[in-house]
Design an enzyme around this catalytic site. Sequence first.
Site, mmCIF file in Angstrom:
data_model
loop_
_atom_site.group_PDB
_atom_site.id
_atom_site.type_symbol
_atom_site.label_atom_id
_atom_site.label_comp_id
_atom_site.label_asym_id
_atom_site.label_seq_id
_atom_site.Cartn_x
_atom_site.Cartn_y
_atom_site.Cartn_z
ATOM 1 N N GLU A 80 37.338 53.721 57.819
ATOM 2 C CA GLU A 80 36.910 53.199 56.255
ATOM 3 C C GLU A 80 37.980 53.719 55.665
ATOM 4 O OE1 GLU A 80 34.709 57.804 54.750
ATOM 5 O OE2 GLU A 80 34.072 56.925 56.613
ATOM 6 N N CYS A 112 32.951 57.400 60.550
ATOM 7 C CA CYS A 112 33.589 58.127 61.707
ATOM 8 C C CYS A 112 33.452 57.945 62.459
ATOM 9 C CB CYS A 112 33.511 60.094 61.284
ATOM 10 S SG CYS A 112 33.948 60.299 59.651
ATOM 11 N N HIS A 234 32.503 64.954 67.824
ATOM 12 C CA HIS A 234 32.929 64.809 66.146
ATOM 13 C C HIS A 234 33.161 65.904 65.534
ATOM 14 C CE1 HIS A 234 33.988 63.148 62.813
ATOM 15 N NE2 HIS A 234 33.271 63.259 61.864
#
Length: 345
Positions: A80, A112, A234
């Site tokens: 990103e 992400c 994550h």
Amino acid sequence: MVSGIVSYGVYIPRFRIRADEIARVWGGGDDISSSLRVFEKSVPDLDEDAVTIAVEAARNALDRADVDPKRIGAIYTGSESHPYAVKPTGTIVGQAVCTSSSFTTADFEFACKAGTAAIQACLGLVGSDMIDLGLAIGADVSQGAPGDMLEYTAAAGGAAYLIGKRDLAAQIEGFYSFTTDTPDFWRREGMPYPEHSGRFTGEPAYFKHVTSAATGLMERMKTRPEDYDYAVFHQPNGKFPVRVAKMLGFSKKQIEPGLVVPMIGNTYSASCLIGLAATLDIARPGERIFVTSFGSGAGSDAFSIKVLDRIEDIRCNAPSVRDYIGDAEYLDYAMYAKHKGKLRI
């Protein structure tokens, strides 16, 4: 023939800033560090961006398994923080690591989880015999506005995975994705820093999507948390992956090897993939790894991975995650601001 991971590589910049140094400028002190469970984060050098980080990670992946780059038929870079709004990152990476121009490339963006989306795309091309090897990368130099909570966690790093069918170090047994339109985090064109919905990014975003993807995969594969030796989730901060692991029935022991965010921060598209790499650095043949990414906006990809014998042959041929974590040089806030381009004229 099954598909999976032929090799992997990571890159983490050596520069760091401690959370208490950021707090010294903006206030908050130990309360913020203990709340987020992030004590320091990686910072890119003055000449580093998502491209240079992706290139270094890709080179480590090629070196680790001594792979001929001419075999690569696709390069997908998830980030990103692509340096160009219009100009692909993948072409630069391909020029730097390949000796042939016979490959397809595209840039991925899904907050992400763009790196795990790149892995899925490579699995499709490899599985259909359209290419021999696919190179999937997650790399970011993530941004946080000065004084914002994101500034304590937004870090820099990259991870690259070679996906193929031959000479596998790990088999990808299956994957499952869960996606909704949940606007918890965003950055419009021209905005220098992202905005977020605070606590909204937790319950309806991160936890809903991670648990939904994880349970969906386990139901599909008829597995349970105890069927896995390790788990990676994550890591936007140090507390979310610990909490979601407990919610799903995974133990602290299963997630500890891949829980690197307290030492390097949230590397965004590379976060889950660096955690997986740290786990592959120590995993033994026959062990299984459960991985679930998350990207704001929002979605999660869950993977079931089985480590194979070849991991022992390639493991030590490139720097490990711990090698990079141990090579640290600390900055004060002024130098950090210079490195991150926070001083705008």
